[in-house]
Scaffold this motif. Structure first.
Motif, mmCIF file in Angstrom:
data_model
loop_
_atom_site.group_PDB
_atom_site.id
_atom_site.type_symbol
_atom_site.label_atom_id
_atom_site.label_comp_id
_atom_site.label_asym_id
_atom_site.label_seq_id
_atom_site.Cartn_x
_atom_site.Cartn_y
_atom_site.Cartn_z
ATOM 1 N N GLY A 1 0.815 -1.211 0.000
ATOM 2 C CA GLY A 1 0.000 0.000 0.000
ATOM 3 C C GLY A 1 0.845 1.256 0.000
ATOM 4 N N SER A 2 1.925 1.238 0.769
ATOM 5 C CA SER A 2 2.830 2.393 0.820
ATOM 6 C C SER A 2 3.486 2.647 -0.526
ATOM 7 C CB SER A 2 3.910 2.166 1.889
ATOM 8 O OG SER A 2 3.339 2.029 3.178
ATOM 9 N N LEU A 3 3.885 1.566 -1.196
ATOM 10 C CA LEU A 3 4.505 1.710 -2.511
ATOM 11 C C LEU A 3 3.504 2.224 -3.540
ATOM 12 C CD1 LEU A 3 6.603 -1.578 -2.483
ATOM 13 C CD2 LEU A 3 7.526 0.752 -2.481
ATOM 14 N N GLY A 4 2.270 1.711 -3.466
ATOM 15 C CA GLY A 4 1.241 2.182 -4.389
ATOM 16 C C GLY A 4 0.917 3.645 -4.179
ATOM 17 N N LEU A 5 0.768 4.049 -2.924
ATOM 18 C CA LEU A 5 0.493 5.454 -2.612
ATOM 19 C C LEU A 5 1.657 6.347 -3.015
ATOM 20 C CD1 LEU A 5 -1.218 5.146 0.894
ATOM 21 C CD2 LEU A 5 -2.290 5.886 -1.247
ATOM 22 N N SER A 6 2.870 5.796 -2.985
ATOM 23 C CA SER A 6 4.037 6.583 -3.371
ATOM 24 C C SER A 6 3.969 6.991 -4.835
ATOM 25 C CB SER A 6 5.328 5.795 -3.110
ATOM 26 O OG SER A 6 5.571 5.693 -1.727
ATOM 27 N N GLY A 7 3.391 6.106 -5.657
ATOM 28 C CA GLY A 7 3.223 6.468 -7.066
ATOM 29 C C GLY A 7 2.395 7.727 -7.210
ATOM 30 N N PHE A 8 1.337 7.833 -6.408
ATOM 31 C CA PHE A 8 0.491 9.025 -6.420
ATOM 32 C C PHE A 8 1.237 10.218 -5.833
ATOM 33 C CE2 PHE A 8 -3.147 11.501 -4.485
ATOM 34 C CZ PHE A 8 -3.636 11.978 -5.697
ATOM 35 N N GLY A 9 1.987 9.986 -4.753
ATOM 36 C CA GLY A 9 2.750 11.063 -4.130
ATOM 37 C C GLY A 9 3.813 11.631 -5.054
ATOM 38 N N VAL A 10 4.454 10.754 -5.808
ATOM 39 C CA VAL A 10 5.478 11.208 -6.760
ATOM 40 C C VAL A 10 4.836 12.055 -7.854
ATOM 41 C CG1 VAL A 10 7.140 10.463 -8.507
ATOM 42 C CG2 VAL A 10 7.063 9.320 -6.286
ATOM 43 N N TYR A 11 3.647 11.642 -8.302
ATOM 44 C CA TYR A 11 2.945 12.448 -9.313
ATOM 45 C C TYR A 11 2.655 13.851 -8.791
ATOM 46 C CZ TYR A 11 -0.481 14.139 -12.633
ATOM 47 O OH TYR A 11 -1.131 14.912 -13.560
ATOM 48 N N LEU A 12 2.146 13.929 -7.554
ATOM 49 C CA LEU A 12 1.835 15.236 -6.968
ATOM 50 C C LEU A 12 3.079 16.112 -6.872
ATOM 51 C CD1 LEU A 12 -0.566 14.184 -4.048
ATOM 52 C CD2 LEU A 12 -1.196 15.285 -6.202
ATOM 53 N N GLY A 13 4.204 15.480 -6.592
ATOM 54 C CA GLY A 13 5.437 16.254 -6.464
ATOM 55 C C GLY A 13 6.039 16.659 -7.795
ATOM 56 N N ARG A 14 6.071 15.731 -8.734
ATOM 57 C CA ARG A 14 6.735 15.996 -10.016
ATOM 58 C C ARG A 14 5.896 16.888 -10.925
ATOM 59 N NH1 ARG A 14 11.032 17.203 -11.897
ATOM 60 N NH2 ARG A 14 12.027 15.461 -10.798
ATOM 61 N N PHE A 15 4.621 16.610 -11.062
ATOM 62 C CA PHE A 15 3.814 17.319 -12.045
ATOM 63 C C PHE A 15 2.984 18.461 -11.450
ATOM 64 C CE2 PHE A 15 4.495 13.033 -13.773
ATOM 65 C CZ PHE A 15 5.107 13.376 -14.970
ATOM 66 N N GLY B 1 1.271 2.991 -13.100
ATOM 67 C CA GLY B 1 2.519 2.541 -13.707
ATOM 68 C C GLY B 1 3.701 2.670 -12.773
ATOM 69 N N PHE B 2 3.854 3.842 -12.154
ATOM 70 C CA PHE B 2 5.004 4.076 -11.279
ATOM 71 C C PHE B 2 4.873 3.257 -9.998
ATOM 72 C CE2 PHE B 2 8.076 6.586 -8.809
ATOM 73 C CZ PHE B 2 9.068 6.760 -9.756
ATOM 74 N N GLY B 3 3.655 3.149 -9.475
ATOM 75 C CA GLY B 3 3.446 2.341 -8.283
ATOM 76 C C GLY B 3 3.789 0.888 -8.520
ATOM 77 N N THR B 4 3.390 0.353 -9.677
ATOM 78 C CA THR B 4 3.703 -1.032 -10.030
ATOM 79 C C THR B 4 5.208 -1.226 -10.175
ATOM 80 O OG1 THR B 4 1.582 -1.279 -11.180
ATOM 81 C CG2 THR B 4 3.316 -2.870 -11.713
ATOM 82 N N LEU B 5 5.886 -0.259 -10.799
ATOM 83 C CA LEU B 5 7.336 -0.334 -10.941
ATOM 84 C C LEU B 5 8.016 -0.391 -9.576
ATOM 85 C CD1 LEU B 5 9.934 -0.176 -12.639
ATOM 86 C CD2 LEU B 5 9.751 2.316 -12.532
ATOM 87 N N LEU B 6 7.557 0.430 -8.632
ATOM 88 C CA LEU B 6 8.143 0.439 -7.297
ATOM 89 C C LEU B 6 7.901 -0.884 -6.582
ATOM 90 C CD1 LEU B 6 7.236 4.034 -6.037
ATOM 91 C CD2 LEU B 6 9.455 3.199 -6.845
ATOM 92 N N ILE B 7 6.708 -1.445 -6.742
ATOM 93 C CA ILE B 7 6.410 -2.728 -6.115
ATOM 94 C C ILE B 7 7.320 -3.822 -6.665
ATOM 95 C CG2 ILE B 7 4.672 -4.562 -5.963
ATOM 96 C CD1 ILE B 7 2.555 -2.350 -5.756
ATOM 97 N N LEU B 8 7.482 -3.860 -7.976
ATOM 98 C CA LEU B 8 8.359 -4.859 -8.583
ATOM 99 C C LEU B 8 9.804 -4.666 -8.127
ATOM 100 C CD1 LEU B 8 6.958 -4.961 -12.241
ATOM 101 C CD2 LEU B 8 6.731 -6.732 -10.473
ATOM 102 N N ALA B 9 10.256 -3.412 -8.095
ATOM 103 C CA ALA B 9 11.628 -3.130 -7.672
ATOM 104 C C ALA B 9 11.853 -3.563 -6.229
ATOM 105 C CB ALA B 9 11.930 -1.640 -7.832
#
Length: 216
Positions: free
Chosen positions: A138-152, A190-198
């Motif tokens: 859940g933390s990794l998935g939410l991070s994908g959203f957090g990264v979007y808020l920060g980057r874009f 996409g980014f959340g899935t990448l983080l989970i796999l990593a």
């Protein structure tokens, strides 16, 4: 944290500083100095998670975990600094720019995974492996959203305190009207899935902690 891991973290930070200093020397300006700030923000979750080890009661852990989750996306966020690779300088080899950006990105992600691993084991000790993995994924998935808020959208972690109404209104708009924000959710997924796999790849190579073995 063991002495070996601490020294490795220290050496990794030193390496990033060396590469950045070389790049700024060749370029004749300090444009990429912000990478140091980004690396510092990426290290905050690790520091918070180390403090979590000293807490046994959930009521005391919740505030710390909330702050940890707020800052955790700063670690994977540094991966998106690779977008700056196109900002090339004629006096700097492009491979050096790539080396510098990858160095900061990998070290920041390494900090993030260390902190997540500590949090995961805390939940294993207090609850169960299932709960721990739910929190982790859940933390990794939410991070994908957090990264979007920060980057874009250019929001920062502390905006939740400085501008809570504006930030929460923006988040609510994304949630209430998902079809109007396909880029947002596409990046998040996409980014959340990448983080989970990593993290799963990284986790598979990490020795099992003694406290986890006791629960198996």
């Amino acid at each position: 944290m063991s002495t070996r891991v601490f020294l490795l973290n220290l050496f990794a930070c030193l390496w990033c500083c060396i590469v950045l200093n070389l790049r700024m020397h060749l370029a004749g300006h300090n444009y990429y100095a912000f990478m140091l700030w980004n690396l510092f923000l990426a290290a905050i979750p690790l520091g918070l998670s180390l403090g979590l080890r000293q807490i046994n009661r959930l009521v005391l852990a919740v505030p710390l975990l909330s702050v940890w989750l707020l800052f955790f996306p700063n670690a994977p966020y540094v991966l998106t600094d690779l977008m700056h690779l196109n900002e090339h300088n004629a006096h700097v080899p492009k491979w050096l720019d790539l080396l510098m950006l990858l160095s900061f990105a990998f070290v920041a992600l390494w900090f993030g995974f260390q902190s997540l691993h500590i949090v995961q084991h805390w939940f294993v000790r207090k609850f169960s492996h299932t709960t721990a993995w739910c929190v982790t994924l859940g933390s990794l998935g939410l991070s994908g959203f957090g990264v979007y808020l920060g980057r874009f959208d250019r929001w920062n972690s502390w905006d939740l305190v400085h501008r809570p109404v504006s930030l929460l209104s923006r988040i609510a708009a994304y949630i209430l009207h998902p079809m109007a924000h396909t880029r947002t959710w596409g990046f998040t997924l996409g980014f959340g899935t990448l983080l989970i796999l990593a993290y799963l790849f990284w986790f598979s190579s990490v020795p099992t902690a003694p406290e986890s073995r006791k629960l198996n």
